[in-house]
Write an enzyme that holds these catalytic residues in place. Structure first.
Site, PDB file in Angstrom:
ATOM      1  CE  LYS A 185     -25.542  22.319  11.600  1.00 39.86           C
ATOM      2  NZ  LYS A 185     -24.337  21.861   9.586  1.00 39.86           N
ATOM      3  CD  GLN A 232     -11.448  18.566  16.181  1.00 39.11           C
ATOM      4  OE1 GLN A 232     -12.898  17.694  15.778  1.00 39.11           O
ATOM      5  NE2 GLN A 232     -10.870  18.870  17.280  1.00 39.11           N
ATOM      6  CG  HIS A 239     -17.647  28.659  12.000  1.00 40.95           C
ATOM      7  ND1 HIS A 239     -18.444  29.953  12.383  1.00 40.95           N
ATOM      8  CD2 HIS A 239     -17.261  27.772  13.027  1.00 40.95           C
ATOM      9  CE1 HIS A 239     -19.486  29.670  12.602  1.00 40.95           C
ATOM     10  NE2 HIS A 239     -18.994  28.866  13.687  1.00 40.95           N
ATOM     11  N   GLY A 254       0.863  -1.034   0.075  1.00 40.98           N
ATOM     12  CA  GLY A 254      -0.165  -0.077  -0.080  1.00 40.98           C
ATOM     13  C   GLY A 254       0.933   1.443   0.016  1.00 40.98           C
ATOM     14  CD  GLU A 255       5.436   1.385   2.907  1.00 41.17           C
ATOM     15  OE1 GLU A 255       6.819   1.576   1.679  1.00 41.17           O
ATOM     16  OE2 GLU A 255       6.075   1.236   4.221  1.00 41.17           O
ATOM     17  CG  ASP A 265     -23.628  24.158   3.933  1.00 45.31           C
ATOM     18  OD1 ASP A 265     -22.767  25.118   4.389  1.00 45.31           O
ATOM     19  OD2 ASP A 265     -24.095  22.624   4.669  1.00 45.31           O
TER      20      ASP A 265
HETATM   21  C1  R5P Z   1     -20.862  22.127   8.324  1.00 43.57           C
HETATM   22  O1  R5P Z   1     -19.941  23.842   9.804  1.00 43.57           O
HETATM   23  C2  R5P Z   1     -20.498  22.378   7.045  1.00 43.57           C
HETATM   24  O2  R5P Z   1     -20.557  24.181   6.783  1.00 43.57           O
HETATM   25  C3  R5P Z   1     -21.352  22.160   6.929  1.00 43.57           C
HETATM   26  O3  R5P Z   1     -22.876  22.276   7.517  1.00 43.57           O
HETATM   27  C4  R5P Z   1     -21.353  20.315   7.338  1.00 43.57           C
HETATM   28  O4  R5P Z   1     -19.876  19.765   7.325  1.00 43.57           O
HETATM   29  C5  R5P Z   1     -22.002  19.237   6.242  1.00 43.57           C
HETATM   30  O5  R5P Z   1     -21.534  18.557   6.664  1.00 43.57           O
HETATM   31  P1  R5P Z   1     -22.865  16.882   6.985  1.00 43.57           P
HETATM   32  O6  R5P Z   1     -23.034  16.805   5.391  1.00 43.57           O
HETATM   33  O7  R5P Z   1     -22.518  15.573   6.982  1.00 43.57           O
HETATM   34  O8  R5P Z   1     -23.917  17.604   7.561  1.00 43.57           O
END
Ligand code: R5P
Length: 301
Positions: free
Chosen positions: A191, A95, A129, A37-38, A218
C-alpha cells in the site's frame, strides 16, 4: 485484597463483561458534562484499599482523555491500592515517528500520560509498526493481547474456503498469525498512502484466490479507505466479494458506506470498540490478561 472494575462512560458493557469474567465487583461512576462541556465525575462505591481496573474504549480519545486522567487521580485520592487501565483499543499508535520536521510524536506523548496516571495497561493488538514493543514507550507493565485466535475461530466457523488478504506490509503480523491458526493461505498486498483519505494498492499474483472467499484482515478500519480500495481491486480482478475483518472498528465518518459501496460481502470486527459490526468477542482474553497482569498483586474475588 480484591479487584474492582470501573468503566468510563460508554464502556460499561465491555467493563461489565470483563468484571463478570473475572468475578470482580463493579464500582459505579456518576458522570455528566457541565454546560460548557467540562466533565464531572463521582466515584460512587468505596475503593479504599482495593485494586481498580479502569475500562476505557477510546474510539474518540480526545474528548475522553481528561475524564480518564481525572478518574485515575480520583481513585488514587480515594485510597485505591492501585489503578490500572484496560484500553481494548490503544489510540494514537500510528503517529509513531516524526514523519516531517516539527511533528508531535503522539504515540510517545500519549504513552507518557498513561504511564503517569496508571500502574499497568492491558490492550488488544496495538498498532506496533516502527515501535516493536509497548515497553519502548510505556514505563508501566503492559500486556498486548492477541485477537488472532478469536478471529481465526470466527473465520473457520463462518467462511467457506477462506483465503486471507492483508492490505499492506503492516498487516502481515496479524494476517500471518490468523492464517496459521485457521489453517488457510494468505496473501499480503503493498500500500502507498498519499493522504489521510488516499491510498493506492499494488497487487501481487492473485491466481491462488480464484474459487476462494477473500477475507481481508487489518488491525484498524478508520476512514475505511484501505479496506475499500482493497475490496475494489479484488472485485476488479473478478474475485468473490470479500469479507472484511478488523480488530478495531474505529469507523470514522462514512467508512461503513464506503466499504459497502466498494462491494464487501460483509464486515465484522472484534468488540474492542462498540460497533454494529462487532461479531468477535475478545473480552475473555482481555479478562485473562488482567488476571495475569494483576496476579500476585491482586487476589481476584
Ligand atoms: C495502517 O497502517 C493500519 O494498519 C490500517 O491499515 C489503517 O489505519 C487503516 O486506516 P484507513 O481505514 O483510514 O485506511
Amino acid at each position: 485484597m480484591s479487584l474492582q472494575v470501573v468503566s468510563l462512560p460508554g464502556s460499561e458493557p465491555c467493563g461489565d463483561s470483563i468484571a463478570r469474567r473475572l468475578g470482580a465487583s463493579r464500582c459505579r461512576l456518576e458522570s455528566r458534562r457541565f454546560p460548557d462541556g467540562e466533565i464531572y465525575l463521582r466515584v460512587v462505591d468505596d475503593v479504599g484499599g482495593q485494586h481498580v481496573a479502569v475500562v476505557a474504549q477510546l474510539r474518540d480519545p480526545d474528548p475522553q482523555l481528561p475524564g480518564l486522567l481525572f478518574l485515575a487521580d480520583a481513585l488514587r485520592e480515594l485510597g485505591a491500592a492501585s489503578v490500572g487501565l484496560v484500553a481494548p483499543y490503544l489510540p494514537y499508535m500510528r503517529q509513531d515517528i516524526r514523519f516531517r520536521p516539527g511533528e508531535a510524536v503522539a504515540s510517545r506523548s500519549f504513552a507518557k500520560l498513561v504511564s503517569t496516571a496508571f500502574a499497568w495497561l492491558v490492550t488488544v493488538d496495538p498498532h506496533l509498526h516502527r515501535i516493536a514493543s509497548l515497553d519502548e514507550i510505556y514505563r508501566i507493565p503492559t500486556a498486548a493481547v492477541s485477537s488472532a485466535p478469536a478471529i481465526a475461530a470466527w473465520v473457520q466457523a463462518q467462511v467457506e474456503r477462506p483465503h486471507l488478504v492483508g492490505p499492506d506490509e503492516e498487516s502481515m503480523q496479524w494476517v500471518s498469525e490468523v492464517a496459521a491458526l485457521a489453517g488457510c493461505p494468505y496473501t499480503v498486498l503493498r500500500k502507498h498512502r498519499s493522504g489521510d483519505r488516499s491510498v493506492e494498492l499494488v497487487l501481487p499474483d492473485l491466481r491462488a484466490l480464484r474459487g476462494r472467499t477473500p477475507v481481508l484482515v487489518d488491525d484498524i478500519i478508520s476512514s475505511g479507505q484501505t479496506m475499500a480500495a482493497t475490496v475494489g481491486k479484488l472485485r476488479a480482478e473478478g474475485l468473490a466479494a470479500p469479507v472484511c475483518v478488523a480488530v478495531h472498528a474505529v469507523f470514522a465518518g462514512d467508512a461503513p458506506v464506503r466499504l459497502q459501496a466498494a462491494g464487501a460481502a460483509r464486515t465484522v470486527s472484534c468488540n474492542t470498540l462498540p460497533h454494529p459490526s462487532n461479531a468477535i468477542d475478545v473480552t475473555d482474553v482481555l479478562a485473562e490478561s488482567v488476571r495475569v497482569v494483576t496476579g500476585g498483586m491482586v487476589q481476584v474475588r
